[in-house]
Write a protein that holds these residues in place. Structure first.
Motif, PDB file in Angstrom:
ATOM      1  N   SER A 200       0.803  -1.228   0.000  1.00 18.07           N
ATOM      2  CA  SER A 200       0.000   0.000   0.000  1.00 18.07           C
ATOM      3  C   SER A 200       0.836   1.278   0.000  1.00 18.07           C
ATOM      4  CB  SER A 200      -0.971  -0.010   1.191  1.00 18.07           C
ATOM      5  OG  SER A 200      -1.974  -0.979   1.013  1.00 18.07           O
ATOM      6  N   PRO A 201       1.804   1.446   0.921  1.00 14.34           N
ATOM      7  CA  PRO A 201       2.631   2.660   0.849  1.00 14.34           C
ATOM      8  C   PRO A 201       3.430   2.753  -0.453  1.00 14.34           C
ATOM      9  CG  PRO A 201       2.873   1.574   2.985  1.00 14.34           C
ATOM     10  CD  PRO A 201       2.150   0.625   2.086  1.00 14.34           C
ATOM     11  N   LEU A 202       3.831   1.595  -1.000  1.00 14.65           N
ATOM     12  CA  LEU A 202       4.568   1.598  -2.263  1.00 14.65           C
ATOM     13  C   LEU A 202       3.689   2.077  -3.414  1.00 14.65           C
ATOM     14  CD1 LEU A 202       6.505  -1.792  -1.898  1.00 14.65           C
ATOM     15  CD2 LEU A 202       7.306   0.527  -1.363  1.00 14.65           C
ATOM     16  N   TRP A 203       2.424   1.636  -3.435  1.00 18.38           N
ATOM     17  CA  TRP A 203       1.492   2.133  -4.446  1.00 18.38           C
ATOM     18  C   TRP A 203       1.256   3.633  -4.270  1.00 18.38           C
ATOM     19  CZ3 TRP A 203       1.369  -0.738  -8.377  1.00 18.38           C
ATOM     20  CH2 TRP A 203       1.177  -2.125  -8.341  1.00 18.38           C
ATOM     21  N   GLY A 204       1.154   4.087  -3.005  1.00 19.66           N
ATOM     22  CA  GLY A 204       0.984   5.513  -2.765  1.00 19.66           C
ATOM     23  C   GLY A 204       2.145   6.321  -3.317  1.00 19.66           C
TER      24      GLY A 204
ATOM     25  N   PRO B 264      -7.850   0.716  -3.708  1.00 20.47           N
ATOM     26  CA  PRO B 264      -8.299   1.696  -2.716  1.00 20.47           C
ATOM     27  C   PRO B 264      -7.306   2.820  -2.478  1.00 20.47           C
ATOM     28  CG  PRO B 264      -7.715  -0.373  -1.654  1.00 20.47           C
ATOM     29  CD  PRO B 264      -7.709  -0.629  -3.130  1.00 20.47           C
ATOM     30  N   VAL B 265      -5.998   2.538  -2.604  1.00 23.51           N
ATOM     31  CA  VAL B 265      -5.007   3.605  -2.447  1.00 23.51           C
ATOM     32  C   VAL B 265      -5.230   4.684  -3.505  1.00 23.51           C
ATOM     33  CG1 VAL B 265      -2.552   4.160  -2.642  1.00 23.51           C
ATOM     34  CG2 VAL B 265      -3.269   2.173  -1.316  1.00 23.51           C
ATOM     35  N   ALA B 266      -5.408   4.267  -4.753  1.00 22.51           N
ATOM     36  CA  ALA B 266      -5.640   5.225  -5.826  1.00 22.51           C
ATOM     37  C   ALA B 266      -6.946   5.990  -5.612  1.00 22.51           C
ATOM     38  CB  ALA B 266      -5.673   4.501  -7.171  1.00 22.51           C
ATOM     39  N   ALA B 267      -8.005   5.282  -5.202  1.00 25.05           N
ATOM     40  CA  ALA B 267      -9.300   5.932  -5.014  1.00 25.05           C
ATOM     41  C   ALA B 267      -9.257   6.960  -3.888  1.00 25.05           C
ATOM     42  CB  ALA B 267     -10.373   4.884  -4.736  1.00 25.05           C
ATOM     43  N   LEU B 268      -8.629   6.609  -2.761  1.00 23.95           N
ATOM     44  CA  LEU B 268      -8.555   7.538  -1.636  1.00 23.95           C
ATOM     45  C   LEU B 268      -7.668   8.741  -1.970  1.00 23.95           C
ATOM     46  CD1 LEU B 268      -8.301   5.102   1.409  1.00 23.95           C
ATOM     47  CD2 LEU B 268     -10.226   6.576   0.809  1.00 23.95           C
ATOM     48  N   ALA B 269      -6.613   8.510  -2.751  1.00 25.84           N
ATOM     49  CA  ALA B 269      -5.751   9.628  -3.136  1.00 25.84           C
ATOM     50  C   ALA B 269      -6.499  10.627  -4.002  1.00 25.84           C
ATOM     51  CB  ALA B 269      -4.518   9.097  -3.870  1.00 25.84           C
ATOM     52  N   VAL B 270      -7.276  10.140  -4.957  1.00 24.82           N
ATOM     53  CA  VAL B 270      -8.060  11.043  -5.794  1.00 24.82           C
ATOM     54  C   VAL B 270      -9.134  11.743  -4.966  1.00 24.82           C
ATOM     55  CG1 VAL B 270      -9.678  11.150  -7.740  1.00 24.82           C
ATOM     56  CG2 VAL B 270      -7.581   9.806  -7.929  1.00 24.82           C
ATOM     57  N   ALA B 271      -9.765  10.999  -4.034  1.00 29.43           N
ATOM     58  CA  ALA B 271     -10.751  11.627  -3.146  1.00 29.43           C
ATOM     59  C   ALA B 271     -10.120  12.749  -2.333  1.00 29.43           C
ATOM     60  CB  ALA B 271     -11.368  10.578  -2.217  1.00 29.43           C
ATOM     61  N   GLY B 272      -8.872  12.546  -1.899  1.00 27.56           N
ATOM     62  CA  GLY B 272      -8.198  13.556  -1.108  1.00 27.56           C
ATOM     63  C   GLY B 272      -7.833  14.796  -1.895  1.00 27.56           C
ATOM     64  N   THR B 273      -7.420  14.627  -3.158  1.00 27.96           N
ATOM     65  CA  THR B 273      -7.044  15.777  -3.968  1.00 27.96           C
ATOM     66  C   THR B 273      -8.247  16.476  -4.587  1.00 27.96           C
ATOM     67  OG1 THR B 273      -6.684  14.330  -5.871  1.00 27.96           O
ATOM     68  CG2 THR B 273      -4.776  14.824  -4.508  1.00 27.96           C
TER      69      THR B 273
ATOM     70  N   SER C  54       0.578   9.426  -0.271  1.00 26.18           N
ATOM     71  CA  SER C  54       1.251   8.859   0.901  1.00 26.18           C
ATOM     72  C   SER C  54       0.257   8.531   2.007  1.00 26.18           C
ATOM     73  CB  SER C  54       2.302   9.842   1.423  1.00 26.18           C
ATOM     74  OG  SER C  54       3.311  10.054   0.458  1.00 26.18           O
ATOM     75  N   ILE C  55      -0.645   9.467   2.312  1.00 24.23           N
ATOM     76  CA  ILE C  55      -1.593   9.234   3.399  1.00 24.23           C
ATOM     77  C   ILE C  55      -2.553   8.108   3.041  1.00 24.23           C
ATOM     78  CG2 ILE C  55      -3.396  10.879   2.725  1.00 24.23           C
ATOM     79  CD1 ILE C  55      -2.088  10.333   6.281  1.00 24.23           C
ATOM     80  N   SER C  56      -2.951   8.012   1.769  1.00 17.12           N
ATOM     81  CA  SER C  56      -3.840   6.927   1.350  1.00 17.12           C
ATOM     82  C   SER C  56      -3.154   5.574   1.487  1.00 17.12           C
ATOM     83  CB  SER C  56      -4.289   7.147  -0.098  1.00 17.12           C
ATOM     84  OG  SER C  56      -5.010   8.354  -0.223  1.00 17.12           O
ATOM     85  N   GLY C  57      -1.855   5.536   1.178  1.00 13.91           N
ATOM     86  CA  GLY C  57      -1.108   4.301   1.379  1.00 13.91           C
ATOM     87  C   GLY C  57      -1.062   3.888   2.831  1.00 13.91           C
ATOM     88  N   LEU C  58      -0.886   4.869   3.745  1.00  8.22           N
ATOM     89  CA  LEU C  58      -0.848   4.554   5.172  1.00  8.22           C
ATOM     90  C   LEU C  58      -2.211   4.097   5.685  1.00  8.22           C
ATOM     91  CD1 LEU C  58       1.408   7.455   6.515  1.00  8.22           C
ATOM     92  CD2 LEU C  58       2.025   5.048   6.247  1.00  8.22           C
TER      93      LEU C  58
END
Length: 410
Positions: free
Chosen positions: A55-59, A122-131, A340-344
């Motif tokens: 997960s952090p690596l994908w982030g 989910p890492v990708a989805a949460l990152a887009v949700a965050g931005t 990064s935060i989505s990976g965590l």
């Protein structure tokens, strides 16, 4: 926000539905393959370990290679992993392959390859949700939609898996990799920058999990997810042993239980959380007591409808609490660090499933009620932290750290 999230929500829905197709058949399939409850727990635990590490690596990869390549790489691993898992199970059922080799190859296919690949979604989805969001209400709504997509998979996957298992335990295993392959082809054709671009690059040091603003929130999330992980893996054994059912009957009954929970999760995360507009701390403080009541009911349930009711109540409680945790954690970081935060956040989920399934199955062998009572203790700990933690109280008044003029769309 909705436009940028749609491709990610579709991807999450399809790949997690493929995963959930297998849920009703895992327990009866493991017994047909002469695997123990603890071995099944290890298959899921190793998958969670792979997810936690990946997960952090994908982030980080989101900032380096972009969203499209992350999605395609993750889906490639899931497709290969699920295809291998189906082949290994078929050979094991035909007695072509001895049980020790079946178990070892399951760890490689279903655990390592699939676990690492599925983490990307989910890492990708949460990152887009965050931005794509700037306020607490928008962030909670966006993360709730990601959760609702995963919850919808709990409706579609177990229902489909239970129905297919009534014909053959192997049909869900054959369909799952096909769905991942079709999704990969769709992503290849439809997902292109800038329609769903990666979060902005940040050249400074990444956000660390021990940051004082973040780690208490991650601990709350850990205990919330741990409570679910402890009981989710034993549901097949619980239904079979309490209701005295055979393998195919068990798969159908588990499908009913998870269908009920999934319907509630979709309603709560997709509709109730956005409509209520509650602050993140209220979501945590209201949801966790409901989850406590659900575990208490599950510990006493001796009929299918009571077990289904307990899981529906659990879905209501966690459906409120988990979006509160996710939104609070993502609000710690600015948009350039959402990968990064989505990976965590996703690694926190994975870490609980390293511990939960193995611990849950081991405790079940000691006593069927013990993993349920342990889950009750875990969610009670989350409730105490939600009331007592300074970081949780700061989340109540937090604002998203974005520079003035930052657009709502990535």
């Amino acid at each position: 926000m909705r436009k940028s999230l749609i491709p990610l929500l579709i991807a999450v829905l399809v790949v997690f539905s493929a995963q959930q197709l297998l849920t009703p058949v895992l327990a009866p399939l493991s017994r047909e393959l002469t695997l123990t409850e603890t071995q099944l727990g290890l298959v899921i635990t190793v998958a969670a370990t792979a997810l936690t590490i990946a997960s952090p690596l994908w982030g980080h990869a989101l900032h380096k290679i972009g969203l499209r390549l992350v999605l395609l790489s993750g889906l490639g691993l899931t497709t290969v992993g699920l295809t291998g898992f189906a082949a290994v199970a078929a050979l094991g059922l035909d007695d072509t392959m001895p049980p020790p080799l079946v178990f070892a190859l399951m760890l490689i296919t279903r655990s390592i390859l699939f676990g690492a690949g599925v983490a990307a979604l989910p890492v990708a989805a949460l990152a887009v949700a965050g931005t794509a969001t700037t306020t607490e209400a928008e962030r909670t709504r966006a993360t709730g939609l990601v959760g609702a997509a995963q919850a919808a998979s709990m409706v579609l996957g177990p229902a489909g898996g239970g129905a297919l298992a009534a014909v053959s335990l192997m049909l869900p295993l054959y369909l799952a990799p096909v769905l991942c392959l079709l999704l990969s082809l769709w992503v290849l054709a439809a997902v292109r920058p800038p329609a769903a671009s990666a979060p902005a690059t940040h050249n400074g040091p990444g956000l660390r999990p021990w940051d004082a603003r973040l780690w208490p929130l991650l601990v709350i999330g850990f205990f919330l997810y741990l409570s679910l992980g402890l009981v989710q893996v034993i549901i097949g054994f619980l239904v079979a042993d309490r209701l005295h059912l055979g393998p195919q009957q068990t798969a159908g009954a588990v499908g009913i239980v998870l269908f009920a929970a999934g319907v509630v999760l979709v309603a709560v995360q997709g509709a109730a959380v956005p409509a209520l507009g509650w602050p993140v701390l209220r979501l945590l403080r209201v949801g966790t007591p409901i989850a406590i009541a659900a575990f208490a009911l599950l510990s006493l349930s001796q009929s299918l409808w009571l077990i289904a009711t307990a899981f529906a109540l659990l879905a209501l409680g966690l459906g409120l609490a988990i979006p509160g945790f996710t939104a609070a954690a993502t609000m710690v970081a600015e948009p350039s660090r959402q990968g990064s935060i989505s990976g965590l956040v996703n690694a926190t989920l994975g870490a609980t499933f390293i511990v939960g399934p193995l611990l849950g199955t081991a405790l079940y062998e000691i006593g069927p009620a013990i993993p349920i009572l342990t889950a009750l203790g875990a969610v009670t700990t989350a409730l105490v932290l939600a009331w007592m933690s300074p970081a949780a109280r700061r989340a109540q008044a937090a604002t998203v750290a974005v520079p003035p003029g930052t657009p709502a769309e990535p």
